[in-house]
Design a protein around this motif. Structure first.
Motif, short mmCIF file in Angstrom:
data_model
loop_
_atom_site.label_atom_id
_atom_site.label_comp_id
_atom_site.label_asym_id
_atom_site.label_seq_id
_atom_site.Cartn_x
_atom_site.Cartn_y
_atom_site.Cartn_z
N ASN A 252 0.83 -1.20 0.00
CA ASN A 252 0.00 0.00 0.00
C ASN A 252 0.88 1.26 0.00
N GLU A 424 -8.50 -11.63 4.10
CA GLU A 424 -8.53 -10.18 3.95
C GLU A 424 -7.94 -9.51 5.20
N LYS A 428 -4.18 -7.35 5.62
CA LYS A 428 -4.07 -5.98 6.14
C LYS A 428 -3.28 -5.94 7.45
N GLU A 574 -4.13 0.65 6.25
CA GLU A 574 -5.57 0.59 6.02
C GLU A 574 -6.27 0.04 7.26
#
Ligand code: ARG
Length: 579
Positions: A252, A424, A428, A574
């Motif tokens: 990211n 997911e 992260k 995030e």
């Protein structure tokens, strides 16, 4: 809207100037060093008093009198303390008023700068001959955080990925590639693993003198602009950049192809660099190489240290390209600041480049050249982080390992979710853990890379912060709609007030990060913020409170969540709605 600190500095500064008759007094307002001192304190009165030759306590009380007479709505109470400090207590009404302004437009959490600068952030900048390894992590994420912070303040940011894509290694690599291509046709499949490709090419180079000769002449052909060599080189570079991009996406990190300003971009300028140094009479020849010697750079025994500009064979060096880059940033991009987010081991290189650039006019007078140095990531053994056999660790492997460990962690912590959700969350949390562990350390020191502490739910870690965020979100989800319009109407509990004041201070921390480039200040802030929320949550019932109080506390929780999310976003992390 200005930050509280900025507003107070203005307010006290003006009063101080009027009272003492000196223009532009710096009241040096900082957040209070102890809670009993209030919210902020002005430390500047003593030195002004000395300047004008008055009694500091008297001056401080004159200032207090002046501000009190003007009845500024921001101020609840001022006190003179010690030898001439002024303690500042802010008005609850003003704090709540400010909160409601921010609630209606969370952009206001971080006010836009009054003076927009054009700023280069040079970061990541790997050498494309090899795959990115753990040593590239720090520069990549620290640089990205700084770019995000400065951009969020409204500055014009020019990201520059100054990748190494030129030089002798590429002769070896493209010779090897041409060889494989001759037998396979098209793009060699071996390129999918750049690390082993490099190793194989190197083995071939060391073992076979004929191949080594071909490799050497390849460099000459490449640098002479031979079309076929250029095609092979470009192919190699494209492959390598794809590897980098995959990592940036995984991390990211906001870099993309358009931020590329490779070393080869400056090739056309290097003759000019030499010419300019010659004209400035700065070049001398040492052992056949053309060098610049500046008196301020000497070695251990006091012998002058060279900045090598051109080798005997005509080849240019790292410093030559950097001088061209300073010139480009200064006179083409016309930036006010150029930040070089690069390993501390290159400190001497940058000191020399900056000094030569100033002396020979590669830098305009008003550009600030800043080496944002960072230390080394160490293993548990206290040596630079490597595999057991002493090889460098590929960055992609490190990140995959982080995701795997995060997967294990969340499946233990929150059993019963489906696999897609685990994946997911793991992705992260794993990436966030690695990034946060790094960003939360003072960048100039070395630090020990340690899986168990970075993946802990306790302490100053990403899992702790992400969990705090998800927890607030889950409280808010329990509410019916209409939360947007509720306002903070109570700060009578100290935990409420402390939390609200802290929220208001995000912008002040961001100012410091923007100026001094230490992302760990922002991490500390977020950790403290989450802690203050926990304390508020423990001592103030939310859902069980009366309607008005409940709404106020929900509004305060929502604002906390927005602040955490904003802060984490500046770190490139995030958030998750559920964990
Ligand atoms: N490619 C260099 C390295 O891997 C870093 C480049 C940093 N930027 C610069 N302008 N020198 O060490």
């Amino acid at each position: 809207m200005n930050t509280l600190k900025h507003t107070l500095n203005q307010l006290v500064g003006e009063a101080l100037s009027i009272v003492c008759g000196l223009a532009d007094c710096d009241p040096n307002v900082i957040t209070a060093s102890k809670p009993e001192f209030g919210d902020y304190q002005s430390n500047g009165v003593m030195s002004i008093a000395k300047k004008v030759g008055t009694n500091p306590r008297q001056l401080a009380s004159d200032v207090v009198e002046k501000i009190t007479a003007d009845a500024n709505p921001l101020i609840a109470k001022l006190e003179v303390a010690g030898p001439g400090f002024i303690n500042i207590h802010l008005s609850n009404t003003a704090l709540m008023q400010r909160a409601s302004e921010i609630r209606s437009d969370t952009q206001k959490l971080i006010p836009t700068t009054n003076k927009v600068d054009k700023i280069v952030v040079d970061y990541s900048s790997p050498n494309l001959a090899k795959e990115m390894h753990v040593g590239h992590l720090r520069g990549t994420i620290i640089g990205d955080c700084l770019a995000r912070v400065l951009e969020r303040q409204g500055h014009e940011i020019i990201r520059q990925n100054h990748v190494g894509d030129w030089g002798t290694q590429f002769g070896m690599l493209i010779s090897y590639m041409r060889e494989l291509r001759a037998s396979q046709g098209d793009l060699p499949t071996e390129l999918s693993d750049l690390e082993s490709f490099y190793r194989a090419a190197k083995e071939r180079f060391d073992a076979d003198p004929d191949f080594a000769d071909t490799a050497r002449s390849s460099v000459v052909k490449l640098q002479g602009g031979d079309a076929d060599h250029l095609v092979a080189w470009q192919q190699f570079i494209d492959e390598s950049l794809k590897h980098c991009q995959a990592l940036y996406d995984k991390l990211n990190v906001t870099l993309s192809r358009k931020d590329l300003k490779a070393e080869s971009f400056y090739n056309k300028d290097l003759d000019g660099v030499v010419k300019k140094l010659e004209d400035a009479s700065l070049l001398s020849v040492s052992n056949g190489a053309r060098c610049v010697f500046l008196p301020e750079f000497t070695g251990k025994d006091g012998e002058p240290l060279p900045v090598i500009i051109q080798k005997t064979d005509g080849g240019y060096l790292y410093a030559t390209t950097d001088l061209a880059a300073v010139q480009f940033r200064s006179f083409d991009l016309k930036v006010e600041r150029s930040l070089y987010v690069v390993d501390a081991r290159q400190s001497l290189h940058f000191q020399q480049v900056f000094a030569v650039a100033r002396k020979a006019g590669f830098a305009s007078e008003n550009i600030s050249l800043e080496h944002i140095a960072y230390g080394t990531m160490m293993g548990r053994d206290g040596r630079p982080f490597k595999t057991r056999s002493g090889d460098t660790i590929k960055l992609v492997d490190l990140l995959d390992e982080a995701i795997r460990r995060a997967h294990e962690l969340v499946s233990q912590k929150s059993p019963g979710l489906d696999e897609a959700t685990y994946l997911e969350i793991a992705e992260k949390v794993g990436i966030a853990a690695v990034k946060y562990a790094d960003l939360s350390k003072n960048r100039t020191s070395d630090y020990v890379f340690d899986w168990s502490s970075m993946l802990s739910f306790e302490g100053n870690t990403a899992p702790y912060l992400l969990y705090a965020y998800a927890r607030i979100r889950s409280i808010l989800r329990k509410q019916n709609s209409g939360l947007e319009s509720v306002q903070i109407t109570s700060v009578s509990e100290s935990t409420e007030r402390n939390l609200l004041l802290k929220i208001m201070q995000l912008s002040e921390v961001v100012d410091m990060v923007a100026r001094d480039c230490y992302p760990n200040l922002l991490c500390n802030y977020l950790y403290e913020l989450a802690g203050l929320f926990m304390r508020f949550y423990e001592s103030c019932p939310i859902l069980k409170a009366d309607t008005q109080l409940r709404d106020s506390r929900l509004a305060l929780s929502a604002l906390t969540a927005a602040t955490l999310k904003q802060g984490l976003d500046l770190l490139g992390i995030e958030t998750l709605e559920k964990m």
